[in-house]
Design a protein around this motif. Structure first.
Motif, PDB file in Angstrom:
ATOM      1  N   LYS A 127       0.833  -1.199   0.000  1.00 45.56           N
ATOM      2  CA  LYS A 127       0.000   0.000   0.000  1.00 45.56           C
ATOM      3  C   LYS A 127       0.878   1.264   0.000  1.00 45.56           C
ATOM      4  CE  LYS A 127      -4.082  -1.880   2.312  1.00 45.56           C
ATOM      5  NZ  LYS A 127      -5.042  -1.703   3.437  1.00 45.56           N
ATOM      6  N   PRO A 128       0.633   2.187  -0.930  1.00 52.11           N
ATOM      7  CA  PRO A 128       1.461   3.401  -0.982  1.00 52.11           C
ATOM      8  C   PRO A 128       1.164   4.387   0.139  1.00 52.11           C
ATOM      9  CG  PRO A 128      -0.294   3.531  -2.600  1.00 52.11           C
ATOM     10  CD  PRO A 128      -0.378   2.157  -2.002  1.00 52.11           C
ATOM     11  N   ILE A 129       0.009   4.264   0.767  1.00 53.26           N
ATOM     12  CA  ILE A 129      -0.360   5.145   1.868  1.00 53.26           C
ATOM     13  C   ILE A 129      -0.938   4.323   2.998  1.00 53.26           C
ATOM     14  CG2 ILE A 129      -0.775   7.186   0.422  1.00 53.26           C
ATOM     15  CD1 ILE A 129      -3.757   6.549   0.567  1.00 53.26           C
ATOM     16  N   GLY A 130      -0.992   4.927   4.163  1.00 50.11           N
ATOM     17  CA  GLY A 130      -1.579   4.254   5.305  1.00 50.11           C
ATOM     18  C   GLY A 130      -2.832   4.975   5.775  1.00 50.11           C
ATOM     19  N   LEU A 131      -3.400   4.477   6.867  1.00 48.15           N
ATOM     20  CA  LEU A 131      -4.570   5.112   7.471  1.00 48.15           C
ATOM     21  C   LEU A 131      -4.192   5.505   8.895  1.00 48.15           C
ATOM     22  CD1 LEU A 131      -7.509   5.977   7.498  1.00 48.15           C
ATOM     23  CD2 LEU A 131      -8.141   3.628   8.114  1.00 48.15           C
ATOM     24  N   GLN A 132      -4.007   6.813   9.109  1.00 50.32           N
ATOM     25  CA  GLN A 132      -3.607   7.325  10.404  1.00 50.32           C
ATOM     26  C   GLN A 132      -4.487   8.517  10.774  1.00 50.32           C
ATOM     27  OE1 GLN A 132       0.669   7.891   9.188  1.00 50.32           O
ATOM     28  NE2 GLN A 132       1.078   6.793  11.111  1.00 50.32           N
ATOM     29  N   ILE A 133      -4.988   8.505  12.008  1.00 50.64           N
ATOM     30  CA  ILE A 133      -5.829   9.592  12.501  1.00 50.64           C
ATOM     31  C   ILE A 133      -5.090  10.287  13.644  1.00 50.64           C
ATOM     32  CG2 ILE A 133      -8.069  10.250  13.443  1.00 50.64           C
ATOM     33  CD1 ILE A 133      -8.173   9.069  10.650  1.00 50.64           C
ATOM     34  N   GLY A 134      -4.895  11.589  13.516  1.00 50.37           N
ATOM     35  CA  GLY A 134      -4.157  12.338  14.514  1.00 50.37           C
ATOM     36  C   GLY A 134      -4.962  12.602  15.774  1.00 50.37           C
ATOM     37  N   SER A 135      -4.245  13.040  16.821  1.00 53.80           N
ATOM     38  CA  SER A 135      -4.879  13.290  18.114  1.00 53.80           C
ATOM     39  C   SER A 135      -4.884  14.757  18.508  1.00 53.80           C
ATOM     40  CB  SER A 135      -4.159  12.479  19.209  1.00 53.80           C
ATOM     41  OG  SER A 135      -4.188  11.108  18.917  1.00 53.80           O
ATOM     42  N   GLY A 136      -4.465  15.620  17.602  1.00 52.82           N
ATOM     43  CA  GLY A 136      -4.504  17.047  17.911  1.00 52.82           C
ATOM     44  C   GLY A 136      -3.137  17.697  17.857  1.00 52.82           C
ATOM     45  N   VAL A 137      -2.957  18.713  18.681  1.00 53.10           N
ATOM     46  CA  VAL A 137      -1.751  19.547  18.616  1.00 53.10           C
ATOM     47  C   VAL A 137      -1.279  19.862  20.032  1.00 53.10           C
ATOM     48  CG1 VAL A 137      -3.082  21.703  18.599  1.00 53.10           C
ATOM     49  CG2 VAL A 137      -0.798  21.665  17.591  1.00 53.10           C
ATOM     50  N   ARG A 138       0.013  20.160  20.154  1.00 53.97           N
ATOM     51  CA  ARG A 138       0.573  20.594  21.426  1.00 53.97           C
ATOM     52  C   ARG A 138       1.578  21.709  21.182  1.00 53.97           C
ATOM     53  NH1 ARG A 138       5.772  18.612  22.646  1.00 53.97           N
ATOM     54  NH2 ARG A 138       6.581  17.138  21.093  1.00 53.97           N
TER      55      ARG A 138
END
Length: 259
Positions: free
Chosen positions: A62-73
């Motif tokens: 797969k050329p890309i993945g599935l990632q969901i971020g958790s925000g910012v700091r």
């Protein structure tokens, strides 16, 4: 769904810090030698559903993945040491640094550094800051001295009864990482492990800036840029709050399905 709440909450907290920092910059727009601060942000950990480069069901990569971020700091604040605008005061003991470097000052056992060159003389004729910190190396001007002169290379001279006298030479301190200095308030900085040790030298030499007598360095805060940052932070805060509202409405719609 709930991840959106927490991610948006971190975004709102980040924009609060952004507004706090911008407000501090604007409050010090007329502070002598003040250097504006910039906040650095970084994204938080990612929930990785599928890593990039993973094998698909048919064996392909797969050329890309599935990632969901958790925000910012907020990572930290960086002082921007761009030159402030010099302002002529006409006062003999006032000095502005044109270029890199800091005045070294001491009080009791405390050593600090400053870009605020609005020095004056105390009751003993010693050159001090407005809070009484002594310039280091100490510069003492006799009461009967006239025609005080400070050259661009820091050489102090004056006249007593018409006879010229050369006093001590003012030195400047530099640091490998000036952004690593700790702000102490009162226009003072303290050396830290991040800044590295002081590098003392004569003005105009070894990378140090030159001294301009009868001038002081103004703040390097640009009001227009700070106002733009203020508006941007406010709008980002509103957008994050809307994301929370949108998530709440979606949860509400989902709960209505069982009624």
């Amino acid at each position: 769904m709930l991840k959106a709440f927490y991610s948006s909450a971190t975004g709102m907290r980040a924009q609060e810090l952004m507004i706090d920092n911008t407000a501090n910059n604007l409050a010090n727009v007329n502070t002598t030698g003040f250097k504006k601060k910039h906040i650095n942000f970084a994204d938080l950990l990612y929930d990785t559903k599928t890593p990039p480069g993973a094998a698909s069901a048919n064996g392909e990569i797969k050329p890309i993945g599935l990632q969901i971020g958790s925000g910012v700091r907020a990572v930290g604040t960086t002082s921007l040491f761009a030159q402030g605008t010099p302002t002529e005061t006409g006062i003999d003991t006032h000095m502005a640094i044109e270029g890199d470097g800091f005045f070294k000052v001491t009080q009791a056992n405390t050593t600090a550094y400053t870009r605020d060159g609005s020095f004056t003389l105390n009751d003993q004729g010693q050159m001090v800051t407005g809070d009484g910190y002594l310039l280091d190396p100490q510069v003492t001007i006799p009461q009967q001295a006239t025609n005080l002169s400070i050259s661009s290379t820091g050489v102090v001279s004056y006249q007593i009864d018409g006879v010229s006298t050369v006093g001590p030479t003012i030195q400047l301190a530099r640091f490998a990482n000036p952004a690593g200095l700790q702000n102490m308030g009162s226009n003072l900085y303290m050396e830290t492990a991040a800044s590295g040790p002081e590098i003392l030298g004569q003005p105009g030499q070894q990378g140090n800036g030159e001294i301009r007598q009868r001038f002081i360095e103004g703040s390097n805060v640009e009001v227009v840029s700070e106002l733009v940052s203020l508006i941007t932070a406010q709008r980002a805060y509103e957008i994050n709050s809307r994301a929370i509202r949108a998530g709440d409405e979606m949860l509400s719609s989902a709960s209505d399905l069982v009624r």
